[in-house]
Scaffold this motif. Structure first.
Motif, PDB file in Angstrom:
ATOM      1  N   LYS A 224       1.480   4.109  -3.426  1.00 23.38           N
ATOM      2  CA  LYS A 224       1.186   5.572  -3.592  1.00 23.38           C
ATOM      3  C   LYS A 224       2.441   6.100  -4.269  1.00 23.38           C
ATOM      4  CE  LYS A 224      -1.751   5.394   0.519  1.00 23.38           C
ATOM      5  NZ  LYS A 224      -1.739   5.989   1.760  1.00 23.38           N
ATOM      6  N   ARG A 225       3.439   5.717  -4.355  1.00 17.58           N
ATOM      7  CA  ARG A 225       4.642   6.254  -4.831  1.00 17.58           C
ATOM      8  C   ARG A 225       5.135   5.611  -6.301  1.00 17.58           C
ATOM      9  NH1 ARG A 225       4.155   6.303   0.300  1.00 17.58           N
ATOM     10  NH2 ARG A 225       5.064   8.029   1.452  1.00 17.58           N
TER      11      ARG A 225
ATOM     12  N   ARG B 184       0.779  -1.227   0.046  1.00 15.65           N
ATOM     13  CA  ARG B 184       0.159  -0.125   0.131  1.00 15.65           C
ATOM     14  C   ARG B 184       0.693   1.320   0.092  1.00 15.65           C
ATOM     15  NH1 ARG B 184      -2.901  -3.041   3.464  1.00 15.65           N
ATOM     16  NH2 ARG B 184      -2.021  -2.169   5.234  1.00 15.65           N
TER      17      ARG B 184
ATOM     18  N   SER C  87      -3.267  -0.323  -7.904  1.00 12.22           N
ATOM     19  CA  SER C  87      -3.670   1.021  -8.591  1.00 12.22           C
ATOM     20  C   SER C  87      -4.119   1.055 -10.287  1.00 12.22           C
ATOM     21  CB  SER C  87      -2.345   2.049  -8.426  1.00 12.22           C
ATOM     22  OG  SER C  87      -1.509   1.668  -8.840  1.00 12.22           O
TER      23      SER C  87
END
Length: 233
Positions: free
Chosen positions: A33-34, A29, A40
């Motif tokens: 996000k990166r 997770r 995603s």
């Protein structure tokens, strides 16, 4: 007997297993996000799907797709129940005879065998809760899709908010399903524990590497990235 009396090699292997299983989800997770990830990328398609749903009045095809997703979660939930039944039936004096017949298995104390079985049962209980929760979330999503407001009668901002919330619920359902599948993967590592702690440790690391590769560097991810384009972070 307590975990303090567990043989050191078994204790180290179990600690590594718990770290890999518990830490992989949090790490995935955080990395998701990166950098682009499978989750995603799929979530980008979920957002597109819900936006399309809010733009059309007929949801027959969408109902069929939701039915397939729901059946997948229910299939694994029912399969998990059968697995749990078999594992619970295995508990008892007969377990030692069964494990002793495994190739390369070393003799261990009966309470250690029971601990291994109980940890395996706990993993499948976790998977059962995740799959049933995923099925319930897909049920809710089906109701939300059925209650989608007509585009001609709704303000664009309200429609966009409805699609965003629906996509979020779809993502939650998919995440629960993914956690259940991940538990199955790590259950394979637990099966190796019955052979020996070194095998357990090795398979745990292999499973973790396989999951990481599929999440962040698989050909499937590359295909999804090309399809989603700028939608992927």
């Amino acid at each position: 007997m307590t975990l303090l009396t567990l043989p050191p090699e078994d204790a180290i292997a179990l600690a590594c297993f718990l770290l890999c299983w518990g830490g992989f989800g949090a790490t995935a997770r955080w990395l998701g996000k990166r950098k682009p990830s499978l989750i995603s990328s799929v979530n980008a398609f979920r957002t597109r799907w819900m936006q399309r749903i809010c733009q059309r009045d007929s949801h027959i095809a969408d109902a069929a797709l939701l039915g397939n997703l729901l059946r997948g979660a229910l299939f694994f939930a029912s399969t998990t129940i059968f697995i749990l039944g078999g594992l619970i039936a295995l508990l008892g004096p007969a377990m030692g005879d069964v494990i002793a017949r495994l190739p390369y298995s070393a003799p261990v104390d009966p309470w250690v065998l029971e601990l291994k079985a109980l940890v395996l049962i706990a993993v499948f209980v976790y998977a059962f809760f995740k799959f049933t929760w995923s099925a319930w979330q897909y049920n809710v999503l089906s109701i939300i899709v059925g209650g989608t407001p007509r585009a001609a009668d709704t303000e664009p901002d309200a429609l966009a908010s409805y699609a965003e919330n629906a996509a979020h619920i779809a993502g939650l359902a998919g995440d629960s399903y993914n956690r259940g599948i991940r538990a199955y993967y790590f259950a394979i590592a637990l099966l190796a524990w019955f052979v020996g702690p070194l095998m357990f440790l090795g398979v745990t690391l292999v499973v973790t590497v396989v999951l990481y590769r599929r999440e962040f560097s698989s050909p499937m991810l590359e295909s999804l990235r090309r399809a989603t384009g700028a939608d992927v972070p």
